[in-house]
Motif scaffolding. Sequence first.
Motif, mmCIF file in Angstrom:
data_model
loop_
_atom_site.group_PDB
_atom_site.id
_atom_site.type_symbol
_atom_site.label_atom_id
_atom_site.label_comp_id
_atom_site.label_asym_id
_atom_site.label_seq_id
_atom_site.Cartn_x
_atom_site.Cartn_y
_atom_site.Cartn_z
ATOM 1 N N ILE A 170 0.810 -1.219 0.000
ATOM 2 C CA ILE A 170 0.000 0.000 0.000
ATOM 3 C C ILE A 170 0.847 1.275 0.000
ATOM 4 O O ILE A 170 0.563 2.188 -0.779
ATOM 5 C CB ILE A 170 -0.999 -0.007 1.184
ATOM 6 C CG1 ILE A 170 -1.935 -1.217 1.085
ATOM 7 C CG2 ILE A 170 -1.799 1.281 1.245
ATOM 8 C CD1 ILE A 170 -2.751 -1.279 -0.178
ATOM 9 N N PRO A 171 1.895 1.390 0.842
ATOM 10 C CA PRO A 171 2.705 2.615 0.777
ATOM 11 C C PRO A 171 3.327 2.836 -0.607
ATOM 12 O O PRO A 171 3.401 3.962 -1.094
ATOM 13 C CB PRO A 171 3.777 2.399 1.846
ATOM 14 C CG PRO A 171 3.144 1.461 2.818
ATOM 15 C CD PRO A 171 2.294 0.549 1.979
ATOM 16 N N LEU A 172 3.766 1.758 -1.250
ATOM 17 C CA LEU A 172 4.321 1.875 -2.591
ATOM 18 C C LEU A 172 3.253 2.313 -3.583
ATOM 19 O O LEU A 172 3.495 3.176 -4.437
ATOM 20 C CB LEU A 172 4.938 0.547 -3.036
ATOM 21 C CG LEU A 172 5.517 0.514 -4.445
ATOM 22 C CD1 LEU A 172 6.622 1.536 -4.612
ATOM 23 C CD2 LEU A 172 6.014 -0.885 -4.758
ATOM 24 N N LEU A 173 2.056 1.753 -3.466
ATOM 25 C CA LEU A 173 0.950 2.130 -4.347
ATOM 26 C C LEU A 173 0.616 3.614 -4.183
ATOM 27 O O LEU A 173 0.419 4.324 -5.168
ATOM 28 C CB LEU A 173 -0.275 1.271 -4.053
ATOM 29 C CG LEU A 173 -1.537 1.559 -4.863
ATOM 30 C CD1 LEU A 173 -1.277 1.361 -6.350
ATOM 31 C CD2 LEU A 173 -2.679 0.684 -4.390
ATOM 32 N N ILE A 174 0.580 4.099 -2.958
ATOM 33 C CA ILE A 174 0.307 5.522 -2.706
ATOM 34 C C ILE A 174 1.367 6.394 -3.352
ATOM 35 O O ILE A 174 1.050 7.401 -3.990
ATOM 36 C CB ILE A 174 0.214 5.784 -1.188
ATOM 37 C CG1 ILE A 174 -1.032 5.121 -0.611
ATOM 38 C CG2 ILE A 174 0.219 7.277 -0.889
ATOM 39 C CD1 ILE A 174 -1.063 5.087 0.900
ATOM 40 N N ASN A 175 2.623 6.004 -3.220
ATOM 41 C CA ASN A 175 3.705 6.790 -3.836
ATOM 42 C C ASN A 175 3.617 6.778 -5.356
ATOM 43 O O ASN A 175 3.849 7.799 -6.007
ATOM 44 C CB ASN A 175 5.070 6.268 -3.385
ATOM 45 C CG ASN A 175 5.394 6.652 -1.964
ATOM 46 O OD1 ASN A 175 4.924 7.671 -1.465
ATOM 47 N ND2 ASN A 175 6.180 5.829 -1.304
ATOM 48 N N MET A 176 3.270 5.625 -5.923
ATOM 49 C CA MET A 176 3.138 5.543 -7.380
ATOM 50 C C MET A 176 2.007 6.442 -7.874
ATOM 51 O O MET A 176 2.183 7.180 -8.851
ATOM 52 C CB MET A 176 2.852 4.098 -7.800
ATOM 53 C CG MET A 176 4.011 3.162 -7.654
ATOM 54 S SD MET A 176 3.558 1.444 -8.013
ATOM 55 C CE MET A 176 3.123 1.542 -9.745
ATOM 56 N N VAL A 177 0.867 6.379 -7.194
ATOM 57 C CA VAL A 177 -0.282 7.190 -7.610
ATOM 58 C C VAL A 177 0.027 8.669 -7.458
ATOM 59 O O VAL A 177 -0.235 9.457 -8.375
ATOM 60 C CB VAL A 177 -1.549 6.801 -6.808
ATOM 61 C CG1 VAL A 177 -2.679 7.779 -7.068
ATOM 62 C CG2 VAL A 177 -1.988 5.391 -7.173
ATOM 63 N N SER A 178 0.620 9.071 -6.342
ATOM 64 C CA SER A 178 0.881 10.501 -6.141
ATOM 65 C C SER A 178 1.882 11.044 -7.152
ATOM 66 O O SER A 178 1.714 12.151 -7.666
ATOM 67 C CB SER A 178 1.348 10.777 -4.710
ATOM 68 O OG SER A 178 2.595 10.181 -4.468
ATOM 69 N N ARG A 179 2.910 10.253 -7.462
ATOM 70 C CA ARG A 179 3.883 10.709 -8.465
ATOM 71 C C ARG A 179 3.235 10.832 -9.846
ATOM 72 O O ARG A 179 3.452 11.791 -10.571
ATOM 73 C CB ARG A 179 5.061 9.750 -8.526
ATOM 74 C CG ARG A 179 6.066 10.144 -9.603
ATOM 75 C CD ARG A 179 7.284 9.326 -9.517
ATOM 76 N NE ARG A 179 8.067 9.836 -8.399
ATOM 77 C CZ ARG A 179 9.346 9.554 -8.210
ATOM 78 N NH1 ARG A 179 9.959 8.751 -9.020
ATOM 79 N NH2 ARG A 179 9.994 10.054 -7.208
ATOM 80 N N ARG A 180 2.405 9.855 -10.189
ATOM 81 C CA ARG A 180 1.747 9.889 -11.502
ATOM 82 C C ARG A 180 0.735 11.019 -11.592
ATOM 83 O O ARG A 180 0.608 11.655 -12.641
ATOM 84 C CB ARG A 180 1.079 8.538 -11.779
ATOM 85 C CG ARG A 180 0.504 8.441 -13.154
ATOM 86 C CD ARG A 180 1.561 8.571 -14.231
ATOM 87 N NE ARG A 180 0.951 8.481 -15.542
ATOM 88 C CZ ARG A 180 1.377 9.131 -16.614
ATOM 89 N NH1 ARG A 180 2.463 9.886 -16.547
ATOM 90 N NH2 ARG A 180 0.756 9.011 -17.750
#
Length: 80
Positions: A16-26
Amino acid sequence: MNVKYMELAKEKVPNIPLLINMVSRRVRQLNRGERPLVKPDNMQMSPMNIALKEIAEGKLSAEISFVPVRKTLESNPLSL
């Protein structure tokens, strides 16, 4: 937030933390004007939903690399 895309994205990226970082960067990239990698469902689709759809469809992935930590005292001994 589109729950369907969120669940599909969580299947692709279970961390989940990785998913949040991916979404926010995109989302930041999309807000700067980069083109979506998928066709939006409608003209009012939010950048967050577009990012989740991109991840859910496998258009985005993350690569994690680990850099070994150097021990400075062993590599550069001090002479006193």
